[in-house]
Motif scaffolding. Structure first.
Motif, PDB file in Angstrom:
ATOM      1  N   LYS A 203       0.852  -1.193   0.000  1.00 30.91           N
ATOM      2  CA  LYS A 203       0.000   0.000   0.000  1.00 30.91           C
ATOM      3  C   LYS A 203       0.885   1.239   0.000  1.00 30.91           C
ATOM      4  CE  LYS A 203      -3.469  -2.735   0.717  1.00 30.91           C
ATOM      5  NZ  LYS A 203      -4.500  -2.986  -0.292  1.00 30.91           N
ATOM      6  N   VAL A 204       0.631   2.107  -0.927  1.00 34.17           N
ATOM      7  CA  VAL A 204       1.464   3.302  -0.991  1.00 34.17           C
ATOM      8  C   VAL A 204       0.613   4.556  -1.133  1.00 34.17           C
ATOM      9  CG1 VAL A 204       3.472   2.123  -1.969  1.00 34.17           C
ATOM     10  CG2 VAL A 204       1.734   3.080  -3.507  1.00 34.17           C
ATOM     11  N   SER A 205       1.095   5.624  -0.543  1.00 34.62           N
ATOM     12  CA  SER A 205       0.514   6.949  -0.783  1.00 34.62           C
ATOM     13  C   SER A 205       1.469   7.685  -1.701  1.00 34.62           C
ATOM     14  CB  SER A 205       0.338   7.677   0.548  1.00 34.62           C
ATOM     15  OG  SER A 205       0.088   9.042   0.315  1.00 34.62           O
ATOM     16  N   GLU A 217       3.975   7.289   2.207  1.00 35.08           N
ATOM     17  CA  GLU A 217       3.504   6.293   3.168  1.00 35.08           C
ATOM     18  C   GLU A 217       3.566   4.961   2.435  1.00 35.08           C
ATOM     19  OE1 GLU A 217      -0.555   7.098   4.348  1.00 35.08           O
ATOM     20  OE2 GLU A 217      -0.081   9.092   5.129  1.00 35.08           O
ATOM     21  N   SER A 219       3.115   0.605   3.298  1.00 28.71           N
ATOM     22  CA  SER A 219       2.960  -0.449   4.293  1.00 28.71           C
ATOM     23  C   SER A 219       2.656  -1.763   3.598  1.00 28.71           C
ATOM     24  CB  SER A 219       1.838  -0.097   5.287  1.00 28.71           C
ATOM     25  OG  SER A 219       0.617   0.088   4.598  1.00 28.71           O
ATOM     26  N   ASN A 373      -2.813   9.135  -5.349  1.00 26.60           N
ATOM     27  CA  ASN A 373      -3.861   8.135  -5.372  1.00 26.60           C
ATOM     28  C   ASN A 373      -5.189   8.785  -5.734  1.00 26.60           C
ATOM     29  OD1 ASN A 373      -2.181   6.056  -4.664  1.00 26.60           O
ATOM     30  ND2 ASN A 373      -2.651   6.167  -2.475  1.00 26.60           N
ATOM     31  N   VAL A 384      -7.332  11.283  -3.830  1.00 26.68           N
ATOM     32  CA  VAL A 384      -7.205  11.095  -2.393  1.00 26.68           C
ATOM     33  C   VAL A 384      -6.135  12.065  -1.911  1.00 26.68           C
ATOM     34  CG1 VAL A 384      -6.545   9.468  -0.580  1.00 26.68           C
ATOM     35  CG2 VAL A 384      -7.808   8.665  -2.596  1.00 26.68           C
ATOM     36  N   ARG A 385      -6.453  12.768  -0.870  1.00 24.74           N
ATOM     37  CA  ARG A 385      -5.502  13.723  -0.312  1.00 24.74           C
ATOM     38  C   ARG A 385      -4.223  13.022   0.131  1.00 24.74           C
ATOM     39  NH1 ARG A 385      -3.808  15.496   5.071  1.00 24.74           N
ATOM     40  NH2 ARG A 385      -2.879  17.496   4.586  1.00 24.74           N
ATOM     41  N   THR A 386      -3.129  13.715   0.038  1.00 25.74           N
ATOM     42  CA  THR A 386      -1.885  13.219   0.622  1.00 25.74           C
ATOM     43  C   THR A 386      -1.247  14.365   1.399  1.00 25.74           C
ATOM     44  OG1 THR A 386       0.209  12.136   0.148  1.00 25.74           O
ATOM     45  CG2 THR A 386      -0.580  13.686  -1.487  1.00 25.74           C
ATOM     46  N   ASN A 387      -0.434  14.022   2.369  1.00 21.47           N
ATOM     47  CA  ASN A 387       0.161  15.061   3.228  1.00 21.47           C
ATOM     48  C   ASN A 387       1.022  16.029   2.429  1.00 21.47           C
ATOM     49  OD1 ASN A 387      -1.017  13.793   5.409  1.00 21.47           O
ATOM     50  ND2 ASN A 387       0.778  12.511   5.788  1.00 21.47           N
TER      51      ASN A 387
END
Ligand code: MG
Ligand code: MG
Ligand code: MG
Ligand code: MG
Lengths: 451, 451, 451, 451
Positions: A203-205, A217, A219, A373, A384-387
């Motif tokens: 899973k990646v951001s 990110e 995991s 994403n 999708v928002r990302t930091n």
């Protein structure tokens, strides 16, 4: 929308790589069928694709049945399409040779030359009018269609579609992040002794822009992959890492990931594209000269190679036309068909796409085409928002975003001076003197509009 | 607020340049009087300023009467101040020598070395903790005071004040734009045969950041100065232009404006700072080596020169202490006192200030310290909006803004790695190899925090 | 631009109030001269204005000389204009009667009925197509002209001009804030015993939207007027305050300022429009019924009154045509001519204008037409930032902004349902039942487009 | 993070509804186990929950095993928690009676009285200090924990957590949207004759704020549900629709969905909360009086009912304590455990959450707590962008956002006046006269801080 009478307009595809991959994947997907209208400025190329597509669709293992038709005009090809796929080659091999190799005269080496750097900018200048035209045609003939662009320079081309037709429903797709997921899967296997079943279990951001994409990110199940990657990058930064060590030497498209590891040590994010793409966005750290490239264990992709690669593909076609048992249906690893399924409401998809920034990355400019994403569902792509990107990376990314935006504005307003200012501000070009950079701009005829 | 019992805290001023200018201007303004609390980490320097200030205030021509007092602690100096003026010299001449000259070892030449480039960044790292401390003290002892900062690196220091105390009422002031107004006035006289009475009759709209400031609208009466400046820059780009031609050779602070003219031809905005400042924000186009600097007709300011300049000022003081008839009251050309008048409600002022971006420049990051016009009135500084910066200039400006923001964040979070990433991304430093840049970072001890 | 060959296109002006004021002010300004092209849908009205204008310009005291010409088509009137002034009356007195008086059937009383409330919305629906047309004509015939709009509903009309032609250089002007400055001047005289020479010596920071405008900073010399106004409002909230006490009863346009004082006590900002405008933006606190209006000491402006007022003006014209010695040149108190002077580069002006929100009010929507201070200079209007509006006031202002935006979108996309939703959400209308509000919407024929 | 040694701090839960649901779901999830620290200001309530939780965990069908411990202090309960769940009842039943019923004196009827309206605002004023305290404790004792809030007023309470500790990782959860998905599933079954297996097969895009939540995209497989819902709403707006027609009369929590259908016809979005919540956000269209409520086929929830409901739950507990065979493990339909699984990296989840607006709804204020979809993954909640809310709905939503923000600011800065201004601006309250609204504010003692 019915799922068995879909019309896809395929624009380009003369070079066949992407078109063929899609044909295979469609043949392997039983839930969809319909018509593919093939349009290429070279009608014969489209006709060849029609023949190949038809063979593939007729293959006994094909569960998805499609009618392929070469169409002589873009208007007709687009007419009432449900989906538009764009995969054009902007310009000739001669253009590409100028893009990629001419700058070597001034000591600028490019590993791809299609996104940024002198080659990427020159290619952008050439592509922008083509994508304005395509965008305007889509507005006229299929304004509700979903548009998937595979053409580089990705950000520039996709942004131009939105300039031409702001209501367009377009995304840009690229498989570089998938490769990075594979790398992370291999890492997990190597470092943790686990078996990762599927790339998508990583899973990646995603953040940044196409080919200068970053993972902030990552995991696998309940394991945070960042601390692991830190150790991994440290361990392999000098030797490189591949699933099969040393394989990078066999193909110009492969690398040992040393650039990625080095970028992690410096910037603490996982760069998520091939080393040959990443290197071009930086000052000439990795592209100082051919020896440096070799030391970092990746390759300069020559145009000669591309010419041969194209010839090889044509030969393969001939073989297939002679003997259709040569066709072996295999999934391509691309996500185009999954995206169609998602947009048709058949199966949700979360994946990375190139899309206008509507706040998904708050510290990059609004409306720039960024890669993050997105949640794809029936008739809906929502980022999708990302930091926020860390300041040091943001600064490098932003420089390319504004440079690309400047090139687009330059072409649209016929402002050669602005194009030149963007050109000299590219990190690879800024490493030579200003005077040389201006000479290069003129000698390469980056502007290409005075003729 | 009464205008005859004003308390000004003057922080720094040991180097005397700015302090003296303010003293003269205050003496010439009959509408204000009060007390100046002088604080310097070198108490003797403050005491010297007390003596000078007193002499100036006692001068028979002085119509504004002020009490000058050297104060041993910053707390006491700030206590209940109405205004705080900050003009410190962050570090010693040895520090400055390291900032400015050490990079020459790697072929990096700096004309000032106090804003950006290796020297500016090293100075920033050193200044940030000082300004955090000053900001926190202001929060405690005079939270309602207006704070005027004259210290470089201007944007970094002013931004740090806001980091320390977000409700602070602080602006940064610099006279570089005034010089550009003088140049435009001289241009109007030369090109139009008119006589411009007052620098302020040249109306300008200011944008960008301090020392990399740009004018995007300029007029004199009903004349748009942009077409005129285009002709002017074309005419003088090779020879340079000064009111008295050739004068630039007499002083390290002067230039022939060739850099400004060249920047106009490239970017079509009027760069609004001295050539020696502007050159440092660019890649080494103008600062390739001392010969290039000479060709462009400006100067490298050496630290040796600064040491001598300081000695000269001290000698002048001695002269004045011996013989106070040497004091000649003359307006300094600075605007500090006009700003006090405006903030006290006595006279509105529209001028350029450095202030957090609250939307005055929509295409630069919010909260960055940018330089634009502001309307100054009683207890109120409100920035005046200016049009979006053109993409090419925005890209260059933004790179410095994010670099400076990264340096601040690096120091505040003790993240040396981030500081290094900002350092190698500076345009002057990016021109040398990555490896050299990192060596320079270490050899200069840019971080200064490990000791 | 030459200042003696100016072309002004005056659109509307049939009702003569605003046109005459401008004519007087132009006649009194020696630095400008040129031509006024008068266009009105009623050509005779334009011809009358031509006669009056010519008489005024020929007046022996007139130092500014202008040629007035009634022009039969808007195209010709606008052709190459330097300035466009728009002051139209959208619709007939019958329309106005419907706007203002019909809602009384449902217990809704309006003191003006031209900005918000049922009348304002109905008038907006009618005006939007007119302003689309005007905006498009300006784009064609004088895209570089500065456009000054005086027509209500101000925010809607000005916003529509920007919708029609986003590059338009348009501002909206209104004198309500000036009246509030006069009130503050009177307050200062009353409470402090000083003499305020000039309305402009009362410095104010303006925020909000037209007719629901607020002052959040006010000073006279070095005196903060807020604490003073707090005492003043407390003292006079029950009796009202006028320079000549009781005068409000003589004119429907006057008030005792009780509404303003009450709003200050509730919201702690100085409401900066006439009470009759302010009251309409609130729920029916002040407009419950005619008795309440009388208690708050302001007036309902009847259409009957307006008809008579118009007849009076026509009679005055006749008088003047018969005997031109009746013309007495006096400054109008409006700022139109000062704005021309500023835009021509002759004299800077800081004043309040209605302008798209480009960040000047960070907590109101971008691009909404807001009213703030602006710095006006040669060919340049730049809004001055003002602090965030307090949440309670922001909420009330924002409701009207979004309502007005919805009405514009409704008309432009022919979405009657959206118009109705905006209508029922108006604070005056929300006070009656939903069912009644919908009936009112239909009975008044707010939509006016089905015919 | 290990998945078998999880520590959850459960704050509140005295009222048992939400606590019990979680206990059941945890018992049914074999992949998780650990400890639940139960903290309630009423220690006995926590102890009761400990007994119940232990019984549930010991149930023979329980595959997820948890240790439940009542903890006397919040500090100890939070210490090193991995997750914090907040479900408190702010105040007593007497408080609630005042919130809900007192306003009936002024003709204001509330169907819930815990979110907006006089009751919701009074409850907010009371809850804000509690959530400041909880937020500060989380900062001290478990800053990395994920926090799930179930307490109303949801937006206010969650926003306050972020005010107390901006780095908090908090979301707010509510099941109202799930109910709407069930309604859409029932619709699909009714109108299309299909069988929807799972609520989650109804894909929705969520926007707005909690309890005033809206669906702007909805699909089932490849079917767009919007045209269907339009017909459905039209068909059932007068009779209402329930899976079992007429069932709404049996429970105060049920409705016939008439309000939702009416809102669709007006606003063309699918309102996604129970009718009794939705009605409270509007002017008194649906809550004019008890008869209107009955006509719209929903209920006023009385506090009497709540008292009895509480007694019933206590009796149920006693029964269970006497005879634990009464416990029947059944999934609750809530998503708390799925969220834990997602945050632990075990299974991705896309669902609707209440989260600070970071651009996911571009036309609502940044940082407001909005409700949209989010992608939940290991240690990551990232909102999914949704399209701009239509202007008419945005206006209504925004009014509540700013009102709630004002109430929070009022409490944090002890500004009773601001609280009153927010109160009188609530749509239910604005329907009575200003004077009555102010009386109500005082008589209800909304401020509750003067004691
Ligand atoms: Mg790619
Ligand atoms: Mg300076
Ligand atoms: Mg007006
Ligand atoms: Mg709820």
């Amino acid at each position: 929308m019915a799922t068995n009478t879909i019309k896809i307009a395929y624009i380009g595809g003369g070079s066949q790589g992407w078109a063929r991959r899609l044909m295979y994947d469609l043949a392997l997907e039983p839930r969809l069928s319909g018509t593919i209208a093939l349009y290429d400025i070279n009608l014969n190329a489209a006709k060849t694709n029609q023949r190949i597509g038809t063979l593939i669709s007729n293959h006994p293992d094909a569960t998805g049945k499609w009618t392929y038709e070469a169409i002589p005009t873009i208007e007709e090809a687009l007419k009432d399409a449900d989906f538009v796929i764009i995969s054009i080659l902007p310009g000739t091999f001669a253009d590409m040779a100028m893009d990629v190799h001419f700058p070597e005269k001034y000591g600028i080496y490019q590993s791809v030359g299609d996104t940024v750097g002198p080659g990427g900018i020159r290619r952008a200048v050439r592509s922008i009018p083509m994508f304005m035209e395509i965008g305007e045609q889509i507005k006229l003939h299929c304004p509700d269609a979903w548009v998937i662009n595979y053409t580089n320079p990705m950000s520039v081309c996709t942004r131009t579609l939105y300039k031409a037709f702001p209501q367009i429903k377009a995304i840009g797709c690229c498989h570089e992040v998938f490769e990075t997921q594979h790398l992370l899967a291999n890492m997990a296997e190597e470092m943790l002794g686990v078996t990762v079943e599927n790339r998508k279990d990583i899973k990646v951001s995603v953040t940044g822009i196409n080919h200068f994409t970053w993972i902030n990110e990552a995991s696998y199940q309940n394991i945070d992959l960042f601390p692991l990657y830190a150790r991994f990058a440290e361990k392999y930064v000098h030797t490189g890492f591949e699933k099969e060590q040393g394989k990078w030497e066999e193909s110009v498209f492969h690398s040992s990931n040393r650039v990625k590891f080095d970028l992690f040590r410096k910037y603490r994010l996982i760069a998520a594209a091939g080393d040959r793409h990443l290197a071009e966005f930086m000052p000439p750290v990795y592209l100082k000269n051919p020896q440096t490239v070799n030391d970092w264990k990746f390759h300069l992709t020559t145009v000669d190679f591309r010419v041969k690669d194209q010839q090889r593909k044509i030969a393969e076609n001939e073989e297939v036309f002679t003997d259709d048992t040569k066709i072996v249906l295999e999934p391509s690893g691309e996500e185009g068909v999954e995206i169609l399924l998602a947009l048709l409401g058949i199966e949700d998809l979360v994946t990375n796409v190139n899309f206008p920034n509507k706040g998904q990355i708050q510290n990059l400019p609004n409306e720039a085409i960024v890669e993050t994403n997105a949640l794809i569902r029936k008739n809906s792509v929502q980022p999708v928002r990302t930091n926020d990107i860390p300041l040091d990376v943001a600064n490098m990314v932003n420089r390319h975003i504004l440079n690309q935006e400047a090139v687009i504005q330059a072409v649209l307003t016929k402002d050669k001076n602005l194009a030149r200012n963007a050109f000299v501000n590219d990190p690879l070009i800024a490493a030579i003197s200003y005077e040389d950079a201006v000479s290069l701009f003129e000698e390469m005829d980056v502007w290409q509009q005075d003729q």
